[in-house]
Design an enzyme around this catalytic site. Structure first.
Site, PDB file in Angstrom:
ATOM      1  N   CYS A  98      90.918  57.903  95.320  1.00  0.00           N
ATOM      2  CA  CYS A  98      89.691  57.464  94.651  1.00  0.00           C
ATOM      3  C   CYS A  98      88.642  58.571  94.721  1.00  0.00           C
ATOM      4  O   CYS A  98      88.801  59.617  94.102  1.00  0.00           O
ATOM      5  CB  CYS A  98      89.206  56.146  95.245  1.00  0.00           C
ATOM      6  SG  CYS A  98      87.948  55.346  94.202  1.00  0.00           S
ATOM      7  N   HIS A 202      93.629  52.978  93.838  1.00  0.00           N
ATOM      8  CA  HIS A 202      93.820  52.711  95.261  1.00  0.00           C
ATOM      9  C   HIS A 202      95.263  52.248  95.518  1.00  0.00           C
ATOM     10  O   HIS A 202      95.559  51.063  95.341  1.00  0.00           O
ATOM     11  CB  HIS A 202      92.856  51.618  95.734  1.00  0.00           C
ATOM     12  CG  HIS A 202      91.439  52.042  95.808  1.00  0.00           C
ATOM     13  ND1 HIS A 202      90.899  52.642  96.923  1.00  0.00           N
ATOM     14  CD2 HIS A 202      90.439  51.978  94.896  1.00  0.00           C
ATOM     15  CE1 HIS A 202      89.620  52.918  96.698  1.00  0.00           C
ATOM     16  NE2 HIS A 202      89.324  52.525  95.478  1.00  0.00           N
ATOM     17  N   GLU A 204      96.629  51.715  98.325  1.00  0.00           N
ATOM     18  CA  GLU A 204      96.619  50.771  99.446  1.00  0.00           C
ATOM     19  C   GLU A 204      96.210  49.361  99.016  1.00  0.00           C
ATOM     20  O   GLU A 204      96.372  48.408  99.777  1.00  0.00           O
ATOM     21  CB  GLU A 204      95.686  51.281 100.553  1.00  0.00           C
ATOM     22  CG  GLU A 204      94.212  51.109 100.306  1.00  0.00           C
ATOM     23  CD  GLU A 204      93.598  52.108  99.346  1.00  0.00           C
ATOM     24  OE1 GLU A 204      92.368  52.042  99.150  1.00  0.00           O
ATOM     25  OE2 GLU A 204      94.331  52.961  98.799  1.00  0.00           O
TER      26      GLU A 204
END
Length: 225
Positions: A98, A202, A204
């Site tokens: 990001c 992202h 994650e």
């Protein structure tokens, strides 16, 4: 043979650190979710701003949320801008996530006059206004994969990932672009050059697709970069 327990402990710690992924802590948030995703993948991970700990790691991740200018200010305050350059020079696999992706480049329209890390060539621009589309670009969007990105092995075409951003990358070197998406404009969503990897989205927070991307990064061998 080892002379004593202390010597054994030193060598064990050094070898273990060599297999570890370091997440750079510069007060830019989003560290815990990256750490938890890697732990889910059974990776040894440390959140740190310690120079030696970062440089001894097998791989390094630069995450981030917030503004470009504030992030660069924090990196410089902790001396981490120089550490990141050293990581890059050592050919250690380095992943920006990001805001971390944006910091890889020279400057951003978000913070005029602030110089980024300058690891790659391109511009960070404000996502243009477009009727019916909200800024920031927030939510799930599909990727168009190209140029055989090593982060995307094992994924089907057009995987969905999670974005939260108001600024986007327009990379100068087309061959470094491994994934794009569209939200008011074409967004260079992932780039790769040598040991440098970066995602605007992202991983994650992107479910199984994101875990596969992080797994692919974790399993890179240094010689492959």
């Amino acid at each position: 043979m080892l002379k004593n327990d202390a010597e054994f402990s030193f060598i064990y710690t050094k070898e273990r650190a060599g297999r570890m992924i370091a997440i750079i802590d510069y007060d830019a948030g989003n560290l815990k979710s990256v750490e938890k995703a890697l732990q889910f993948l059974k990776q040894d991970v440390v959140v740190t701003r310690d120079r030696e700990e970062i440089l001894s790691a097998d791989k390094v991740i630069l995450p981030g949320v917030g503004s470009f200018g504030s992030a660069m200010e924090n990196l410089k305050a902790y001396g981490l801008d120089k550490v990141i350059h050293e990581v890059a020079k050592r050919q250690t696999p380095l992943l920006g996530i990001c805001l971390g992706l944006q910091l890889f480049f020279e400057e951003s329209e978000e913070s005029p006059g602030v110089k980024g890390l300058g690891l790659m060539k391109g511009r960070i621009l404000r996502i243009p206004e477009h009727e019916g589309l909200k800024i920031p670009h927030m939510g799930w969007n599909s990727l168009s994969l190209s140029n055989n990105g090593r982060l995307f092995g094992g994924l089907e075409d057009s995987p969905y990932v999670y974005f939260v951003h108001s600024y986007y990358l327009s990379a100068e070197e087309e061959e470094t672009v491994k994934a794009t998406t569209w939200h008011s404009t074409t967004i260079h969503a992932s780039v790769e050059k040598g040991n440098l990897f970066a995602c605007q989205f992202h991983p994650e927070k992107s479910g199984k697709v994101g875990l596969q991307i992080l797994k692919n990064f974790a399993e890179l061998e240094k010689g492959e970069c």
